[in-house]
Design a protein around this motif. Structure first.
Motif, short mmCIF file in Angstrom:
data_model
loop_
_atom_site.label_atom_id
_atom_site.label_comp_id
_atom_site.label_asym_id
_atom_site.label_seq_id
_atom_site.Cartn_x
_atom_site.Cartn_y
_atom_site.Cartn_z
N SER A 72 25.56 35.75 -8.43
CA SER A 72 26.30 36.34 -7.31
C SER A 72 27.07 35.28 -6.52
CB SER A 72 25.36 37.10 -6.36
OG SER A 72 24.38 36.24 -5.83
N THR A 73 26.99 34.02 -6.96
CA THR A 73 27.65 32.93 -6.25
C THR A 73 28.39 32.02 -7.22
OG1 THR A 73 25.80 31.37 -6.42
CG2 THR A 73 25.77 32.92 -4.55
N ALA A 74 29.29 31.22 -6.65
CA ALA A 74 30.04 30.25 -7.46
C ALA A 74 29.10 29.20 -8.05
CB ALA A 74 31.11 29.59 -6.60
N THR A 75 28.09 28.80 -7.30
CA THR A 75 27.14 27.81 -7.79
C THR A 75 26.42 28.31 -9.03
OG1 THR A 75 26.78 26.92 -5.57
CG2 THR A 75 25.08 26.46 -7.21
N GLU A 76 26.01 29.58 -9.02
CA GLU A 76 25.32 30.14 -10.17
C GLU A 76 26.26 30.26 -11.37
OE1 GLU A 76 22.04 32.98 -7.94
OE2 GLU A 76 24.13 33.60 -8.02
N ILE A 77 27.51 30.57 -11.12
CA ILE A 77 28.48 30.65 -12.22
C ILE A 77 28.65 29.28 -12.86
CG2 ILE A 77 30.90 31.05 -12.79
CD1 ILE A 77 30.93 33.24 -10.67
N PHE A 82 25.50 40.60 -9.93
CA PHE A 82 24.41 41.44 -9.43
C PHE A 82 23.80 40.87 -8.15
CE2 PHE A 82 19.88 42.52 -9.28
CZ PHE A 82 19.93 43.90 -9.39
N PRO A 83 23.44 41.78 -7.21
CA PRO A 83 23.75 43.22 -7.16
C PRO A 83 25.18 43.41 -6.70
CG PRO A 83 22.43 42.58 -5.25
CD PRO A 83 22.56 41.35 -6.09
N ALA A 84 25.96 44.09 -7.46
CA ALA A 84 27.41 44.11 -7.27
C ALA A 84 27.84 44.58 -5.89
CB ALA A 84 28.06 44.98 -8.36
N GLU A 85 27.47 45.80 -5.53
CA GLU A 85 27.93 46.34 -4.25
C GLU A 85 27.35 45.57 -3.06
OE1 GLU A 85 30.20 49.21 -3.40
OE2 GLU A 85 30.78 48.13 -5.22
N ALA A 86 26.09 45.20 -3.15
CA ALA A 86 25.45 44.46 -2.05
C ALA A 86 26.00 43.05 -1.91
CB ALA A 86 23.94 44.41 -2.27
N SER A 87 26.63 42.55 -2.97
CA SER A 87 27.18 41.19 -2.94
C SER A 87 28.67 41.15 -2.65
CB SER A 87 26.89 40.48 -4.27
OG SER A 87 25.50 40.38 -4.50
N GLY A 88 29.22 42.26 -2.20
CA GLY A 88 30.63 42.28 -1.82
C GLY A 88 31.53 43.08 -2.72
N GLY A 89 30.98 43.59 -3.82
CA GLY A 89 31.75 44.48 -4.68
C GLY A 89 32.94 43.82 -5.35
N VAL A 100 35.78 33.15 -16.97
CA VAL A 100 34.53 33.91 -16.93
C VAL A 100 34.81 35.41 -16.94
CG1 VAL A 100 32.48 34.42 -15.56
CG2 VAL A 100 33.29 32.07 -15.79
N ARG A 101 34.02 36.14 -17.70
CA ARG A 101 34.07 37.60 -17.69
C ARG A 101 32.83 38.10 -16.96
NH1 ARG A 101 36.98 39.84 -21.67
NH2 ARG A 101 37.14 41.65 -20.29
N PHE A 102 32.99 39.19 -16.21
CA PHE A 102 31.91 39.72 -15.37
C PHE A 102 31.46 41.10 -15.84
CE2 PHE A 102 34.30 36.72 -12.85
CZ PHE A 102 33.33 36.00 -12.16
N VAL A 103 30.16 41.35 -15.67
CA VAL A 103 29.58 42.66 -15.91
C VAL A 103 28.92 43.11 -14.60
CG1 VAL A 103 28.04 44.05 -17.35
CG2 VAL A 103 29.17 42.04 -18.32
N PRO A 104 29.68 43.67 -13.67
CA PRO A 104 29.11 44.10 -12.40
C PRO A 104 28.07 45.20 -12.60
CG PRO A 104 31.50 43.95 -12.27
CD PRO A 104 31.14 43.86 -13.71
N THR A 105 26.97 45.08 -11.89
CA THR A 105 25.87 46.04 -11.99
C THR A 105 25.17 46.11 -10.64
OG1 THR A 105 25.52 45.39 -14.30
CG2 THR A 105 23.77 46.66 -13.25
N GLY A 106 24.80 47.32 -10.23
CA GLY A 106 24.08 47.47 -8.98
C GLY A 106 24.90 48.19 -7.93
N GLY A 107 24.61 49.46 -7.75
CA GLY A 107 25.31 50.24 -6.73
C GLY A 107 26.63 50.82 -7.18
#
Length: 223
Positions: A110-115, A129-136, A150-157
């Protein structure tokens, strides 16, 4: 097989929480009939590995393991026939174990550091993740600008209404969602409704629909 191979043609991944292996056959049949022959069977129940094994026996269904937190669960998923692994967070141990086994893995970030940590591990596809709670989607767009590779798979909400909007962004490879396999439907054995929601989801999230921002209501009907 790579993550790209897994997701090719499967831009909506039903996230399944099922505690009854005996219902796995009906669930698999409903997903295939509805045009969504893919599932992420989550390790959130005691019978998760057994459910995964039953689903993985179908040659017409691509099945992965979700909510994988440990290397032991990676091994269980692999032995049960999982074709990919999804984690809610980024564990280097989990990623490396998957890589050793040749299992495509999509860790949660959910952050640049994790990416950046994911990139260091040789990954180019991550679960947002969690997509909506992290700013959508606005956050996805901001992160994609910094990490165009990077490709994203948003999930959550994510809902039936917001799914096509997410899928309309070029950095989004797929989404994880559960409205078509809602726990109440699975508990009640409403397989026809699962199929109907899958069918509506496919129609609403096709390439053209996603680009135009078409939406569906929570029952899966195009609106």
């Amino acid at each position: 097989m790579s993550v790209a191979d897994v997701l090719r043609g499967h831009r909506v991944v039903p996230v399944v929480v099922l505690d009854d292996p005996g219902a796995a056959d009906d669930l698999g049949a409903a997903l295939v009939a509805g045009g969504l022959p893919v599932a992420e069977a989550t390790f959130r129940t005691p019978q998760a590995a057994a459910v995964l094994r039953r689903l993985a026996q179908r040659s017409d269904l691509v099945v992965g393991a979700g909510t994988v937190l440990t290397t032991r669960q990676v091994d269980q998923a692999y032995e049960a026939g999982a074709r990919f692994v999804v984690s809610p967070g980024l564990s280097a141990e989990v990623v490396r174990r998957c890589q050793t086994l040749g299992l495509p893995v999509i860790p949660g970030v959910s952050t640049a550091t994790e990416i950046m940590a994911a990139l260091d591990l040789g990954l180019d596809t991550v679960k947002f993740f969690p997509a909506e709670a992290s700013g959508g989607l606005p956050t996805v767009k901001a992160l994609a600008a910094a990490f165009p590779q990077v490709r994203f798979v948003p999930t959550g909400g994510i809902t039936a209404q917001s799914a096509p909007i997410y899928l309309g962004h070029p950095s989004v490879a797929a989404i994880g969602a559960s409205w078509m396999v809602a726990p109440d439907l699975l508990a009640a054995g409403k397989w026809d409704e699962v199929t109907a929601r899958c069918t509506a989801t496919v129609a609403a999230t096709s390439s053209g629909a996603a680009r135009s921002g078409a939406s569906t209501d929570v029952q899966g009907k195009v609106s």
